[in-house]
Design an enzyme around this catalytic site. Structure first.
Site, PDB file in Angstrom:
ATOM      1  N   LYS A  44      40.904  40.324  76.363  1.00  0.00           N
ATOM      2  CA  LYS A  44      42.221  39.824  76.034  1.00  0.00           C
ATOM      3  C   LYS A  44      42.707  40.382  74.701  1.00  0.00           C
ATOM      4  O   LYS A  44      43.884  40.338  74.402  1.00  0.00           O
ATOM      5  CB  LYS A  44      42.180  38.287  75.893  1.00  0.00           C
ATOM      6  CG  LYS A  44      41.660  37.556  77.085  1.00  0.00           C
ATOM      7  CD  LYS A  44      41.548  36.039  76.714  1.00  0.00           C
ATOM      8  CE  LYS A  44      40.481  35.389  77.539  1.00  0.00           C
ATOM      9  NZ  LYS A  44      40.195  34.034  77.066  1.00  0.00           N
ATOM     10  N   GLY A  45      41.783  40.891  73.905  1.00  0.00           N
ATOM     11  CA  GLY A  45      42.078  41.216  72.507  1.00  0.00           C
ATOM     12  C   GLY A  45      43.209  42.198  72.276  1.00  0.00           C
ATOM     13  O   GLY A  45      43.900  42.130  71.262  1.00  0.00           O
ATOM     14  N   GLU A 101      42.463  49.500  73.258  1.00  0.00           N
ATOM     15  CA  GLU A 101      41.545  48.490  72.715  1.00  0.00           C
ATOM     16  C   GLU A 101      42.081  47.923  71.407  1.00  0.00           C
ATOM     17  O   GLU A 101      42.866  48.573  70.701  1.00  0.00           O
ATOM     18  CB  GLU A 101      40.179  49.155  72.437  1.00  0.00           C
ATOM     19  CG  GLU A 101      39.016  48.667  73.259  1.00  0.00           C
ATOM     20  CD  GLU A 101      38.639  47.204  73.127  1.00  0.00           C
ATOM     21  OE1 GLU A 101      39.516  46.322  73.026  1.00  0.00           O
ATOM     22  OE2 GLU A 101      37.435  46.936  73.166  1.00  0.00           O
ATOM     23  N   ASP A 102      41.614  46.729  71.075  1.00  0.00           N
ATOM     24  CA  ASP A 102      42.003  46.128  69.804  1.00  0.00           C
ATOM     25  C   ASP A 102      41.230  46.739  68.640  1.00  0.00           C
ATOM     26  O   ASP A 102      41.800  47.087  67.612  1.00  0.00           O
ATOM     27  CB  ASP A 102      41.824  44.601  69.843  1.00  0.00           C
ATOM     28  CG  ASP A 102      40.460  44.157  70.385  1.00  0.00           C
ATOM     29  OD1 ASP A 102      39.609  45.017  70.692  1.00  0.00           O
ATOM     30  OD2 ASP A 102      40.246  42.940  70.514  1.00  0.00           O
ATOM     31  N   ASP A 105      34.002  48.790  67.195  1.00  0.00           N
ATOM     32  CA  ASP A 105      32.984  48.255  66.297  1.00  0.00           C
ATOM     33  C   ASP A 105      31.711  49.097  66.511  1.00  0.00           C
ATOM     34  O   ASP A 105      31.603  50.197  65.975  1.00  0.00           O
ATOM     35  CB  ASP A 105      32.832  46.773  66.688  1.00  0.00           C
ATOM     36  CG  ASP A 105      31.942  45.980  65.767  1.00  0.00           C
ATOM     37  OD1 ASP A 105      32.230  45.919  64.570  1.00  0.00           O
ATOM     38  OD2 ASP A 105      30.969  45.401  66.256  1.00  0.00           O
ATOM     39  N   LYS A 133      36.285  50.215  62.876  1.00  0.00           N
ATOM     40  CA  LYS A 133      35.331  49.914  61.799  1.00  0.00           C
ATOM     41  C   LYS A 133      34.216  50.953  61.883  1.00  0.00           C
ATOM     42  O   LYS A 133      33.165  50.682  62.481  1.00  0.00           O
ATOM     43  CB  LYS A 133      34.694  48.536  62.028  1.00  0.00           C
ATOM     44  CG  LYS A 133      35.545  47.329  61.769  1.00  0.00           C
ATOM     45  CD  LYS A 133      34.615  46.099  61.893  1.00  0.00           C
ATOM     46  CE  LYS A 133      35.336  44.831  62.122  1.00  0.00           C
ATOM     47  NZ  LYS A 133      34.443  43.707  62.451  1.00  0.00           N
ATOM     48  N   PHE A 154      35.173  40.701  59.292  1.00  0.00           N
ATOM     49  CA  PHE A 154      35.576  40.128  60.573  1.00  0.00           C
ATOM     50  C   PHE A 154      37.051  39.755  60.510  1.00  0.00           C
ATOM     51  O   PHE A 154      37.476  38.962  59.681  1.00  0.00           O
ATOM     52  CB  PHE A 154      34.720  38.921  60.949  1.00  0.00           C
ATOM     53  CG  PHE A 154      34.860  38.588  62.393  1.00  0.00           C
ATOM     54  CD1 PHE A 154      34.184  39.317  63.364  1.00  0.00           C
ATOM     55  CD2 PHE A 154      35.719  37.578  62.801  1.00  0.00           C
ATOM     56  CE1 PHE A 154      34.354  39.049  64.716  1.00  0.00           C
ATOM     57  CE2 PHE A 154      35.896  37.296  64.151  1.00  0.00           C
ATOM     58  CZ  PHE A 154      35.208  38.035  65.100  1.00  0.00           C
ATOM     59  N   VAL A 155      37.836  40.361  61.396  1.00  0.00           N
ATOM     60  CA  VAL A 155      39.288  40.156  61.365  1.00  0.00           C
ATOM     61  C   VAL A 155      39.768  39.434  62.622  1.00  0.00           C
ATOM     62  O   VAL A 155      39.159  39.533  63.687  1.00  0.00           O
ATOM     63  CB  VAL A 155      40.049  41.496  61.206  1.00  0.00           C
ATOM     64  CG1 VAL A 155      39.793  42.105  59.839  1.00  0.00           C
ATOM     65  CG2 VAL A 155      39.684  42.487  62.298  1.00  0.00           C
ATOM     66  N   ASP A 161      40.317  37.557  68.208  1.00  0.00           N
ATOM     67  CA  ASP A 161      39.925  36.145  68.118  1.00  0.00           C
ATOM     68  C   ASP A 161      38.606  35.934  67.396  1.00  0.00           C
ATOM     69  O   ASP A 161      37.798  36.843  67.242  1.00  0.00           O
ATOM     70  CB  ASP A 161      39.759  35.565  69.523  1.00  0.00           C
ATOM     71  CG  ASP A 161      38.478  36.057  70.195  1.00  0.00           C
ATOM     72  OD1 ASP A 161      38.255  37.283  70.227  1.00  0.00           O
ATOM     73  OD2 ASP A 161      37.682  35.217  70.668  1.00  0.00           O
ATOM     74  N   ARG A 167      44.247  34.269  68.042  1.00  0.00           N
ATOM     75  CA  ARG A 167      44.859  35.413  68.722  1.00  0.00           C
ATOM     76  C   ARG A 167      46.368  35.436  68.525  1.00  0.00           C
ATOM     77  O   ARG A 167      47.008  36.466  68.575  1.00  0.00           O
ATOM     78  CB  ARG A 167      44.602  35.350  70.229  1.00  0.00           C
ATOM     79  CG  ARG A 167      43.153  35.551  70.642  1.00  0.00           C
ATOM     80  CD  ARG A 167      43.105  35.757  72.160  1.00  0.00           C
ATOM     81  NE  ARG A 167      41.772  35.605  72.722  1.00  0.00           N
ATOM     82  CZ  ARG A 167      40.848  36.552  72.762  1.00  0.00           C
ATOM     83  NH1 ARG A 167      41.109  37.729  72.250  1.00  0.00           N
ATOM     84  NH2 ARG A 167      39.673  36.347  73.311  1.00  0.00           N
TER      85      ARG A 167
HETATM   86  P1  IMP Z   1      32.121  47.293  70.380  1.00  0.00           P
HETATM   87  O1  IMP Z   1      31.736  47.446  71.809  1.00  0.00           O
HETATM   88  O2  IMP Z   1      30.946  46.873  69.541  1.00  0.00           O
HETATM   89  O3  IMP Z   1      32.813  48.503  69.807  1.00  0.00           O
HETATM   90  O4  IMP Z   1      33.030  46.032  70.281  1.00  0.00           O
HETATM   91  C1  IMP Z   1      34.375  46.012  70.431  1.00  0.00           C
HETATM   92  C2  IMP Z   1      34.807  44.585  70.663  1.00  0.00           C
HETATM   93  O5  IMP Z   1      34.210  43.692  69.719  1.00  0.00           O
HETATM   94  C3  IMP Z   1      36.285  44.435  70.448  1.00  0.00           C
HETATM   95  O6  IMP Z   1      37.000  44.630  71.641  1.00  0.00           O
HETATM   96  C4  IMP Z   1      36.415  42.998  69.974  1.00  0.00           C
HETATM   97  O7  IMP Z   1      36.542  42.143  71.083  1.00  0.00           O
HETATM   98  C5  IMP Z   1      35.121  42.703  69.299  1.00  0.00           C
HETATM   99  N1  IMP Z   1      35.231  42.769  67.832  1.00  0.00           N
HETATM  100  C6  IMP Z   1      34.656  43.667  67.002  1.00  0.00           C
HETATM  101  N2  IMP Z   1      34.967  43.436  65.716  1.00  0.00           N
HETATM  102  C7  IMP Z   1      35.781  42.364  65.722  1.00  0.00           C
HETATM  103  C8  IMP Z   1      36.477  41.641  64.680  1.00  0.00           C
HETATM  104  O8  IMP Z   1      36.414  41.935  63.473  1.00  0.00           O
HETATM  105  N3  IMP Z   1      37.235  40.591  65.094  1.00  0.00           N
HETATM  106  C9  IMP Z   1      37.343  40.222  66.395  1.00  0.00           C
HETATM  107  N4  IMP Z   1      36.733  40.869  67.395  1.00  0.00           N
HETATM  108  C10 IMP Z   1      35.954  41.929  67.066  1.00  0.00           C
HETATM  109 MG    MG Z   2      37.770  43.069  72.800  1.00  0.00          MG
END
Ligand code: IMP
Ligand code: MG
Length: 184
Positions: A44-45, A101-102, A105, A133, A154-155, A161, A167
């Site tokens: 949903k992000g 994507e939002d 990470d 990030k 953490f944002v 969310d 959100r």
């Molecule tokens: P990745 O697979 O580790 O790159 O994770 C990406 C997902 O982690 C994003 O779509 C978010 O849902 C979540 N995420 C990572 N960092 C944050 C943050 O700072 N705030 C909220 N959600 C985050």
């Molecule tokens: Mg996400």
């Protein structure tokens, strides 16, 4: 400002600038392709970012949605990605897909999704993220379109969310660490 927010990182005009710039880059890259351009929203992000972005793209686009999760409860990734809603098409080979994507990470979500669509033999697949990030990367992954790099904080807000809350905030802000420490 919401009482749980330590600092606003990107305000409404900053978000506006990001979506305007990224929409122009996408328009430039997918001009006159003669193929459908699928803008794929990762629920949903990325919803808020997605709707603002696609409104600014001038060429025709198709809207599609997928739902994946990599985070369990809280602020740390589980390292495993669940596919809750998939994109099923019978014309993959004709499609240019931009996954929206939002935030990137560890990089696992988007590297898994790009690999999935390469396996499905789509014409092309690229990724567009509002936030990145880079310090947190665990797999080698670079988004094609990037709104802004942020530090390892953490944002929340504008779709992002913490345990499903925040959100709806119209800006991206750093969550006060005491909010998630309280729940740990
Ligand atoms: P990745 O697979 O580790 O790159 O994770 C990406 C997902 O982690 C994003 O779509 C978010 O849902 C979540 N995420 C990572 N960092 C944050 C943050 O700072 N705030 C909220 N959600 C985050
Ligand atoms: Mg996400």
């Amino acid at each position: 400002m919401n009482k749980d927010i330590e600092k606003i990182l990107i305000d409404q005009s900053g978000l506006e600038e990001i979506t305007t710039r990224l929409a122009a880059e996408i328009d430039r890259d997918y001009k006159d392709t003669g193929r459908p351009l699928v803008m794929l929203c990762i629920l949903k992000g990325s919803v808020m970012f997605y709707v603002d972005l696609i409104k600014k793209i001038n060429r025709p686009v198709e809207m599609e949605f997928m739902k994946v999760s990599s985070y369990g409860a809280g602020t740390t990734s589980t390292g495993c990605i669940n596919l809750h809603l998939d994109l099923k098409r019978d014309d993959y080979e004709k499609l240019d897909i931009v996954i929206v994507e939002d935030i990137v990470d560890s990089g696992r979500t988007l590297s898994m999704l790009t690999a999935l669509f390469r396996d499905r033999r789509v014409h092309s697949v690229r990724t567009c993220t509002m936030l990145d990030k880079p310090e947190r990367r665990e797999v080698d992954f670079t988004p094609d379109y990037k709104g802004m790099e942020i530090p390892d904080e953490f944002v929340v807000g504008y779709g992002l969310d913490y345990n499903e809350y925040y959100r709806d905030l119209p800006y991206v802000g750093i969550l006060k660490p005491e909010v998630y420490r309280r729940n740990q």
